[in-house]
Motif scaffolding. Structure first.
Motif, short mmCIF file in Angstrom:
data_model
loop_
_atom_site.label_atom_id
_atom_site.label_comp_id
_atom_site.label_asym_id
_atom_site.label_seq_id
_atom_site.Cartn_x
_atom_site.Cartn_y
_atom_site.Cartn_z
N GLN A 199 19.92 -71.48 90.10
CA GLN A 199 20.11 -70.01 89.88
C GLN A 199 18.59 -69.49 90.03
OE1 GLN A 199 21.17 -72.04 87.33
NE2 GLN A 199 23.47 -71.86 88.22
N PHE A 200 18.49 -68.11 90.64
CA PHE A 200 17.14 -67.68 91.03
C PHE A 200 17.36 -66.09 91.00
CE2 PHE A 200 19.62 -68.13 95.03
CZ PHE A 200 19.23 -66.89 95.64
N VAL A 201 16.19 -65.53 90.57
CA VAL A 201 16.12 -64.02 90.79
C VAL A 201 15.37 -63.47 92.03
CG1 VAL A 201 15.30 -61.84 89.57
CG2 VAL A 201 16.33 -64.02 88.39
N ILE A 202 15.76 -62.58 92.95
CA ILE A 202 15.01 -62.33 93.92
C ILE A 202 14.04 -61.41 93.42
CG2 ILE A 202 15.34 -60.67 95.88
CD1 ILE A 202 16.49 -63.29 96.32
N GLU A 203 12.71 -61.79 93.53
CA GLU A 203 11.51 -60.93 93.24
C GLU A 203 10.86 -60.54 94.46
OE1 GLU A 203 9.44 -63.26 90.13
OE2 GLU A 203 11.02 -64.37 89.81
N ASN A 204 10.05 -59.25 94.00
CA ASN A 204 9.14 -58.90 95.13
C ASN A 204 9.93 -58.23 96.15
OD1 ASN A 204 6.84 -58.30 93.69
ND2 ASN A 204 5.85 -60.21 94.70
N SER A 205 11.40 -57.95 96.25
CA SER A 205 11.89 -57.51 96.96
C SER A 205 11.54 -56.30 97.67
CB SER A 205 13.44 -57.85 96.90
OG SER A 205 13.91 -56.86 95.92
N SER A 206 11.91 -55.77 98.89
CA SER A 206 11.53 -54.43 99.55
C SER A 206 12.67 -53.59 99.26
CB SER A 206 10.93 -54.42 100.88
OG SER A 206 9.79 -55.64 101.13
N PRO A 207 12.43 -52.34 98.30
CA PRO A 207 13.46 -51.43 98.20
C PRO A 207 13.66 -50.84 99.70
CG PRO A 207 11.27 -50.56 97.53
CD PRO A 207 11.25 -51.90 97.68
N ARG A 208 14.98 -50.25 99.83
CA ARG A 208 15.30 -49.47 100.93
C ARG A 208 15.51 -50.33 102.00
NH1 ARG A 208 11.21 -44.75 102.57
NH2 ARG A 208 9.78 -46.66 102.73
N ARG A 209 15.77 -51.78 101.69
CA ARG A 209 15.77 -52.73 103.06
C ARG A 209 17.01 -53.21 102.73
NH1 ARG A 209 12.74 -53.74 106.43
NH2 ARG A 209 13.04 -55.86 106.82
N SER A 210 18.31 -53.14 103.63
CA SER A 210 19.41 -53.79 103.58
C SER A 210 19.95 -54.02 105.00
CB SER A 210 20.25 -52.72 102.62
OG SER A 210 20.31 -51.63 103.43
N GLY A 211 21.08 -54.51 105.00
CA GLY A 211 21.99 -54.76 106.23
C GLY A 211 21.66 -56.15 106.80
N SER A 212 22.39 -56.64 107.92
CA SER A 212 21.64 -57.72 108.65
C SER A 212 20.50 -57.72 109.14
CB SER A 212 22.83 -58.00 109.54
OG SER A 212 22.84 -57.21 110.55
N LEU A 213 20.00 -58.77 109.50
CA LEU A 213 18.65 -58.96 110.24
C LEU A 213 18.52 -58.12 111.61
CD1 LEU A 213 15.82 -60.18 110.71
CD2 LEU A 213 17.13 -62.22 111.76
N GLU A 214 19.75 -58.32 112.19
CA GLU A 214 19.71 -57.56 113.54
C GLU A 214 19.97 -56.16 113.21
OE1 GLU A 214 21.96 -59.91 112.62
OE2 GLU A 214 21.17 -61.56 113.87
N GLU A 215 20.45 -55.71 112.27
CA GLU A 215 20.35 -54.24 111.90
C GLU A 215 19.03 -53.73 111.46
OE1 GLU A 215 24.94 -53.49 110.19
OE2 GLU A 215 23.44 -54.19 108.93
N ARG A 216 18.22 -54.41 110.50
CA ARG A 216 17.10 -54.19 110.08
C ARG A 216 15.85 -54.14 111.15
NH1 ARG A 216 18.37 -57.81 106.15
NH2 ARG A 216 16.98 -59.38 107.03
N VAL A 217 16.05 -55.02 112.38
CA VAL A 217 15.24 -55.17 113.41
C VAL A 217 15.68 -53.80 114.56
CG1 VAL A 217 14.61 -56.33 115.51
CG2 VAL A 217 14.67 -57.25 113.28
#
Length: 267
Positions: A199-217
């Protein structure tokens, strides 16, 4: 023999999430942290060894600035944890993180990120004044040949050394394949720390960033425009080559660990 995990916490490569996992598994005395004096400093293998030797209770150490190769000591078995990330996706994540930092930060990239948008941050990144924070950062980090990250610039020798370091790692993860990476990490460390929690908690993630890697690039290219996007890609050309090698090697790691586990990894 004493075993100590070294978490090479590359900036914006899911390190805070891994750090959280280690902190929940180990006591405060068992999980230590070491950094240099400045945001652009580096911690050498000898510095790391001295720190571990001076704190005999440590079972895990996390550091943004520690550099490979692993320290060498006849009485200590050092085990590395390291994650890599697509360089352009990482660039945008660095920007989002730095723009939220305190105005009194001494990091040069914070001032740039706070004063403008993603395009301005990219223009600074490709300029002569930029630090190495988004310029072949992962190659420079793995190579461990350059000490001042304000002025570091990756060379062909850095790239070749980074490839050799990558090839010698018993395990590494990819941010884009975090679940698989965590499963491999738990399996690789099991002989040393029995059962690391899944189990883990995603920490220090960037808000407003979503979608697949290809979509983000694609979104980054759309925001920067093709000419600036190409310049950004060019100043990360060695990181892109390292990442593609890492991605191929990671698929092999998945297959190897899948063959040795029952139901923990998907082939």
């Amino acid at each position: 023999m004493r075993s100590v995990i070294i978490h090479y916490h590359l900036f914006k490569n899911a390190g805070s999430t891994i750090d959280g996992i280690l902190s929940r598994h180990f006591s405060d005395a068992e999980h230590g942290h070491i950094e240099g004096e400045h945001p652009w400093s580096t911690v050498s293998p000898s510095d790391l060894l001295a720190f571990v030797t001076a704190h005999g209770e440590l079972r895990a150490v996390s550091s943004h600035q520690a550099r490979l190769p692993l320290p060498q000591d006849r009485g200590i078995n050092f085990l590395p944890i390291l994650f890599l990330r697509h360089p352009l996706d990482r660039f945008a994540s660095v920007y989002e993180f730095e723009r939220r930092q305190s105005v009194d930060s001494t990091s040069p990239s914070v001032a740039i990120a706070r004063s403008g948008g993603l395009r301005e941050f990219a223009e600074w990144t490709v300029s002569r004044d930029a630090t190495a924070v988004c310029r072949n950062f992962q190659v420079i980090h793995l190579a461990g040949l350059q000490g001042d990250m304000r002025h570091a610039r990756a060379t062909h020798d850095d790239y070749i050394r980074a490839l050799c370091v990558l090839a010698g790692l018993p395990f590494f993860g990819l941010v884009e394949a975090f679940d698989e990476s965590l499963a491999i990490m738990r399996t690789a460390l099991k002989p040393v720390i029995s059962e690391l929690q899944s189990q883990f908690v995603i920490e220090n993630s960037s808000p407003r960033r979503s979608g697949s890697l290809e979509e983000r690039v694609a979104k980054i290219e759309n925001e920067l425009g093709t000419p600036l996007f190409r310049e950004l890609t060019e100043v990360n050309a060695l990181d892109m080559l390292l990442y593609e090698t890492a991605r191929r090697k990671f698929r092999t790691l998945v297959s190897q660990f899948s063959a040795n586990t029952t139901g923990e990894l998907a082939a």
